[in-house]
Design an enzyme around this catalytic site. Structure first.
Site, short mmCIF file in Angstrom:
data_model
loop_
_atom_site.label_atom_id
_atom_site.label_comp_id
_atom_site.label_asym_id
_atom_site.label_seq_id
_atom_site.Cartn_x
_atom_site.Cartn_y
_atom_site.Cartn_z
N ASP A 1 4.98 -4.87 -8.05
CA ASP A 1 4.29 -4.41 -9.30
C ASP A 1 4.70 -5.44 -10.61
O ASP A 1 4.02 -5.67 -11.17
CB ASP A 1 4.65 -3.19 -9.76
CG ASP A 1 4.34 -2.14 -8.73
OD1 ASP A 1 3.30 -2.35 -7.96
OD2 ASP A 1 4.95 -0.99 -8.65
N ASN B 1 2.20 -10.02 0.22
CA ASN B 1 3.51 -10.24 0.69
C ASN B 1 3.36 -11.10 2.20
O ASN B 1 1.90 -10.86 2.69
CB ASN B 1 4.54 -9.15 0.83
CG ASN B 1 4.18 -8.18 1.71
OD1 ASN B 1 3.63 -8.24 2.74
ND2 ASN B 1 4.33 -6.91 1.26
N LEU B 2 4.25 -11.56 2.62
CA LEU B 2 4.25 -12.17 4.01
C LEU B 2 3.52 -11.32 5.12
O LEU B 2 2.90 -11.78 5.86
CB LEU B 2 5.58 -12.85 4.22
CG LEU B 2 5.50 -13.72 5.64
CD1 LEU B 2 4.57 -14.75 5.42
CD2 LEU B 2 7.11 -14.03 5.84
N LEU B 3 4.19 -10.04 5.14
CA LEU B 3 3.68 -9.20 6.23
C LEU B 3 2.38 -8.82 6.32
O LEU B 3 1.70 -8.87 7.23
CB LEU B 3 4.56 -7.86 6.14
CG LEU B 3 4.44 -6.69 7.13
CD1 LEU B 3 4.61 -7.31 8.49
CD2 LEU B 3 5.10 -5.51 6.93
N GLU B 4 1.97 -8.61 4.89
CA GLU B 4 0.35 -8.22 4.89
C GLU B 4 -0.44 -9.57 5.14
O GLU B 4 -1.45 -9.58 5.53
CB GLU B 4 0.24 -7.81 3.16
CG GLU B 4 0.78 -6.61 3.03
CD GLU B 4 1.05 -6.36 1.31
OE1 GLU B 4 1.08 -5.35 0.80
OE2 GLU B 4 0.97 -7.25 0.63
#
EC number: 2.7.1.167
Length: 489
Positions: A279, A210-213
């Site tokens: 998921d 995701n963007l944060l990761e």
């Protein structure tokens, strides 16, 4: 809400004209499995012991979580699934195994004598999560790594793809070696990553942060162009064929080898609970890829699936029929406006299968005035799609007299078609809409005026099928009769 099913012929065409025929596909899922436990109950008082709400638990529900939820999602799509993960020798492992086996997932767990089965307990009241309690322990180096690798090696030859679902709980501490095993067998690997070191996913087919990761690895991205540039460099650095960055309400960005960047806006209409959305993305993405071999198509399906599940409470998933209906409906978005009742019935089935609420109202609508428009807007606000059924000219004459209608059926439907709040316009020839309501079975039946629910034609049929009946009022000062009388003056 959903009561319809596609006919066998419609369903056969739908499934075989898309990438959703998974009959002979097998996908291996490896990662951090966990049990999601929900306690549901009402809250009506504050504890005398502390300033906290007291929840009277009335229902307990257990669901597979983490990598287990990925496996469950694949199984619901119709994919043959094997799940490998580490669990404790405890009752929660037995509960998790039972839930998965009942759903058709083949579990090949590695059991730990020192670690418990990861369990997340959520206390829920009135559709809100009050608190989450996590039961887990982690060893820096899992002693089960060797046993895990043996299980993976044994399953890869019969797998069309492998998903590595990493929740940073330790199961995938040696994921680099597992990816190498997949590459040696020629099995594409899809990774849902975690943590601050993406080098451990070296050589994977596709990685989906995701963007944060993603920004945790490459730094803050101030524009989509900067994201694409940093993503391309990261993909090339670690030898991935593709990188998919999910950005929540801002959609997804796909960067694949030899292809221009591909972006999609989010398909979510209403976000109720994001639990398990990632998921769903990795499950649908992988399943569609093994049938299509096209990242773009896989991402489009995954995006629609994610938009569906975030509108559901808790860890949700989607089956192939619902996903197919959503994609089929997207490809037939021109089927709005004036439709015959039979044509409209097909569109209602698709709308309801994709989770949309269908609202129905009816009337003569001889001369459209501000009262009608206000009423139509109120009706549309009660759902996702609005149907307006119009009396035919013969029907209007029987109800209103020989001088009516002022405008014939074709003209009246053309005007209604141009009202933005209306999705579909159809007609009925009887004096009442009872037959067409029974034929279409909407989710919400709306009528304007001084009616009570027990006097509305078709109300009982809608209620018997789990729908709702609403009575709205017209805006005062407007009526077709008064307009005609003024015109005659």
């Amino acid at each position: 809400m959903i009561r319809w099913a596609l006919s066998k012929i419609d369903y056969y065409v739908l499934m075989n004209s898309s990438y959703l025929n998974f009959k002979d596909k097998h996908i291996l899922v490896v990662g951090d499995v966990m049990l999601d436990r929900y306690w549901y109950g009402g809250t009506s008082r504050i504890s005398p012991e502390a300033p906290v709400q007291v929840v009277k638990v009335s229902n307990i529900e257990d669901r597979p979580g983490g990598a287990a939820n990925v496996a469950l999602g694949l199984s619901k799509l119709g994919v043959s699934v094997t799940l490998i993960g580490v669990v404790g020798r405890d009752d929660n492992a037995a509960v998790l195994s039972r839930c998965l086996e009942e759903a058709g997932v083949n579990c090949r767990f590695v059991y730990s004598d020192t670690l418990p089965t990861i369990t997340k307990l959520r206390v829920m009241s009135r559709h809100q999560q009050l608190i989450r309690l996590d039961f887990e322990e982690r060893e820096d180096t899992l002693s089960q790594n060797e046993a895990l690798a043996k299980e993976v090696a044994a399953c890869l030859p019969e797998s069309d793809a492998v998903i590595f679902s990493d929740y940073a709980k330790g199961c995938l501490a040696d994921v680099r070696s597992l990816i190498s095993l997949a590459n040696e067998e020629g099995v594409p690997s899809f990774v849902d990553p975690k943590g601050d070191d993406f080098s451990i996913y070296q050589g994977a087919t596709l990685v989906k942060p995701n963007l944060l990761e993603f920004e945790n690895i490459v730094g803050k991205c101030r524009s989509v162009k900067e994201l694409e540039e940093k993503g391309k460099a990261l993909r090339e650095q670690f030898g991935w064929e593709a990188l998919l960055v999910t950005r929540g309400e801002d959609g997804l960005v796909l960067l694949s080898e030899g292809k221009p960047p591909f972006s999609l806006a989010t398909a979510a209409k209403e976000v109720f609970d994001v639990t398990g959305a990632g998921d769903t993305v990795i499950a649908v993405l992988t399943a569609v890829y093994v049938t299509s071999k096209r990242f773009v198509d896989a991402v489009e399906y995954a995006n629609q699936a994610a938009g569906y599940v975030v509108g559901k409470l808790g860890t949700a998933s989607i089956d192939a029929e619902h996903l197919g209906a959503i994609m089929f409906q997207r490809s037939h978005t021109t089927n709005f406006g004036v439709l015959t009742p039979d044509e409209l019935l097909k569109q209602i089935k698709l709308a309801q299968l994709s989770g949309e609420k269908v609202v129905f109202t009816n009337g003569c609508f001889d001369i459209l005035h501000p009262g009608h428009v206000a009423y139509i807007k109120q009706a549309k606000a009660l759902g996702d799609r609005l149907i307006v059924a119009v009396n035919t000219d013969a029907s209007v004459k029987r109800l209103k007299g020989d001088k009516r209608p002022i405008n014939n059926l074709e003209h009246r439907m053309a005007v209604l078609e141009g009202v933005g709040a209306i999705d579909w316009v159809t007609w009925f020839d009887e004096d009442t809409p009872q037959r067409i309501i029974e034929q279409l079975t909407p989710d919400v039946l709306v009528k304007g005026g001084d009616y009570t629910i027990d006097t509305i034609v078709g109300a009982q049929h809608v209620l018997d099928h789990g729908g709702e009946v609403k009575v709205l009022t017209f805006v005062d000062g407007y009526s077709t009769t008064s307009i005609i009388e003024k015109a005659n003056l």
